[in-house]
Design a protein around this motif. Sequence first.
Motif, PDB file in Angstrom:
ATOM      1  N   ALA A  84      22.327  30.834  22.453  1.00 38.16           N
ATOM      2  CA  ALA A  84      21.462  29.660  22.580  1.00 38.16           C
ATOM      3  C   ALA A  84      21.773  28.898  23.871  1.00 38.16           C
ATOM      4  O   ALA A  84      20.865  28.400  24.549  1.00 38.16           O
ATOM      5  CB  ALA A  84      21.638  28.747  21.372  1.00 38.16           C
ATOM      6  N   PHE A  85      23.073  28.817  24.228  1.00 40.74           N
ATOM      7  CA  PHE A  85      23.450  28.180  25.507  1.00 40.74           C
ATOM      8  C   PHE A  85      22.775  28.900  26.673  1.00 40.74           C
ATOM      9  O   PHE A  85      22.201  28.264  27.565  1.00 40.74           O
ATOM     10  CB  PHE A  85      24.974  28.251  25.712  1.00 40.74           C
ATOM     11  N   GLU A  86      22.871  30.216  26.650  1.00 42.93           N
ATOM     12  CA  GLU A  86      22.316  31.022  27.746  1.00 42.93           C
ATOM     13  C   GLU A  86      20.807  30.817  27.881  1.00 42.93           C
ATOM     14  O   GLU A  86      20.280  30.602  28.980  1.00 42.93           O
ATOM     15  CB  GLU A  86      22.636  32.505  27.514  1.00 42.93           C
ATOM     16  N   GLN A  87      20.095  30.872  26.750  1.00 47.81           N
ATOM     17  CA  GLN A  87      18.648  30.729  26.779  1.00 47.81           C
ATOM     18  C   GLN A  87      18.226  29.325  27.221  1.00 47.81           C
ATOM     19  O   GLN A  87      17.285  29.156  27.986  1.00 47.81           O
ATOM     20  CB  GLN A  87      18.061  31.031  25.397  1.00 47.81           C
ATOM     21  N   ALA A  88      18.947  28.307  26.734  1.00 48.05           N
ATOM     22  CA  ALA A  88      18.625  26.932  27.108  1.00 48.05           C
ATOM     23  C   ALA A  88      18.808  26.722  28.615  1.00 48.05           C
ATOM     24  O   ALA A  88      18.018  26.021  29.263  1.00 48.05           O
ATOM     25  CB  ALA A  88      19.501  25.958  26.320  1.00 48.05           C
ATOM     26  N   LYS A  89      19.843  27.346  29.179  1.00 45.17           N
ATOM     27  CA  LYS A  89      20.057  27.260  30.630  1.00 45.17           C
ATOM     28  C   LYS A  89      18.932  27.961  31.387  1.00 45.17           C
ATOM     29  O   LYS A  89      18.442  27.467  32.411  1.00 45.17           O
ATOM     30  CB  LYS A  89      21.404  27.880  30.999  1.00 45.17           C
ATOM     31  N   ASN A  90      18.519  29.128  30.865  1.00 47.71           N
ATOM     32  CA  ASN A  90      17.434  29.885  31.519  1.00 47.71           C
ATOM     33  C   ASN A  90      16.139  29.089  31.540  1.00 47.71           C
ATOM     34  O   ASN A  90      15.354  29.186  32.487  1.00 47.71           O
ATOM     35  CB  ASN A  90      17.213  31.221  30.804  1.00 47.71           C
ATOM     36  N   TYR A  91      15.909  28.301  30.485  1.00 47.43           N
ATOM     37  CA  TYR A  91      14.687  27.480  30.413  1.00 47.43           C
ATOM     38  C   TYR A  91      14.856  26.101  31.067  1.00 47.43           C
ATOM     39  O   TYR A  91      13.988  25.240  30.946  1.00 47.43           O
ATOM     40  CB  TYR A  91      14.275  27.300  28.943  1.00 47.43           C
ATOM     41  N   LYS A  92      16.011  25.928  31.760  1.00 47.27           N
ATOM     42  CA  LYS A  92      16.263  24.709  32.559  1.00 47.27           C
ATOM     43  C   LYS A  92      16.359  23.427  31.720  1.00 47.27           C
ATOM     44  O   LYS A  92      15.979  22.350  32.176  1.00 47.27           O
ATOM     45  CB  LYS A  92      15.172  24.530  33.630  1.00 47.27           C
ATOM     46  N   TYR A  93      16.846  23.520  30.484  1.00 48.14           N
ATOM     47  CA  TYR A  93      17.079  22.314  29.693  1.00 48.14           C
ATOM     48  C   TYR A  93      18.281  21.551  30.266  1.00 48.14           C
ATOM     49  O   TYR A  93      19.244  22.159  30.775  1.00 48.14           O
ATOM     50  CB  TYR A  93      17.352  22.666  28.226  1.00 48.14           C
TER      51      TYR A  93
END
Length: 412
Positions: free
Chosen positions: A110-119
């Motif tokens: 979830a950390f990785e995906q949130a970073k990818n989506y620029k949260y």
Amino acid sequence: MPKTWNIKIDNYFQANPNCIIATAHVDSFPTDLPLEPNIREPNRKSATYRQVFDSLTTEPEKFFSRHSGIVLSANIAKPVKNKTELELEILEANEGGSDGIINGGHTVLAFEQAKNYKYDLTQARVKVTIHIGLTEESAKDIALASNTTTPVDSRSKVNARGDYKFLKQYLAQLEQKEDRKFRIAYYQNQSGAPRNAQCNVTHLLKLLYCLDRNKYNPDGNQRTKHPAGMSLPSNITDAERERLTALLPLLSQALWIEQRLYEIIQDHISNPRRKGANDLASIDIRKTTLLPDSKYSFGFGAPTDLALPIIASYRVFLDKDYKWILPFNEFAEDFLQHLWNNYFRKYLVSEKTAGNTVGTKISRNQEIWESLYISAQSYLNHHLVKMVNSSKKEEESKVTQGTKGRVQAGKK
């Protein structure tokens, strides 16, 4: 050379000499930590992942209080940069270690995906528990004991304990010896392994159990006449491992029987009596099936246990030491055709005509197992009688030829 990862922290304390608990920054948390000690791989489609991702991205400042944290294993962990970071030295499996994420794979994903989506995750924190210098057994024991919001299947637990190691070693040898490649899923959400049920490690075990003529013997006194509705053990004891190890040499033949049955079904539905019609119950021509041996894929879906009663009938041809009474290659194909043409095809057609599905019912249908077993006994007896008669004729022929020779010699 061991790799190192740095985790930015607000504070930490030494819970005991071999455990550090810290408050870590989410926005810089390393998302490439090994998953080696974890008992399953994270699944983006799971409810656990979605809940973590939603909590993280909607109210990141509250994430620390709402989340149970991440558990890691490291060979060495020490504070650096004025105690604002923890440096972790990780030993992976190929280096003789078992370090990495013990629990929290979905969280790190979830950390990785949130970073990818620029949260914006600058306010997000997470509790991190770091165990130092754990053995492989201890790491897996903690992984098994960790509370998870999604149930872990028993197969993953058996794998985490290392109980499948003997099977993995045998398959690796078989791959090298026979130049073949297996696709087997040993644990939940295993990457690189198909979700097809026939490729589940438990399916391989069922194939072996079907050939256990000592445990499943209708002629014996035990209650288990057939492996119908068999339940697999939640842990593999030493006695069970010994039994399975004795059966392992039969695995290639069991896989062959299943593969040939599927080829026969493929031929049958490819040449239907009525164009576009499929007259076999529970055979779905809209799906595909993968078998454990990566060479075999079929253009239809079938119940996972479809081949089990047929494989089980072959145990008639085994002695108590699991050796074939007749050379397998000499009878296997003819016997399979015999079962298909005289019973199994008719069974599937009749179920389809009646509007029934076979599904998992086939593994619990005592009548099928009994009928195929009796058919196998009849086939073996017939074959043995032919062999005896053939031997008698040979002997008679030799005697006749010998008598003629003596008569001719006497005339001279």
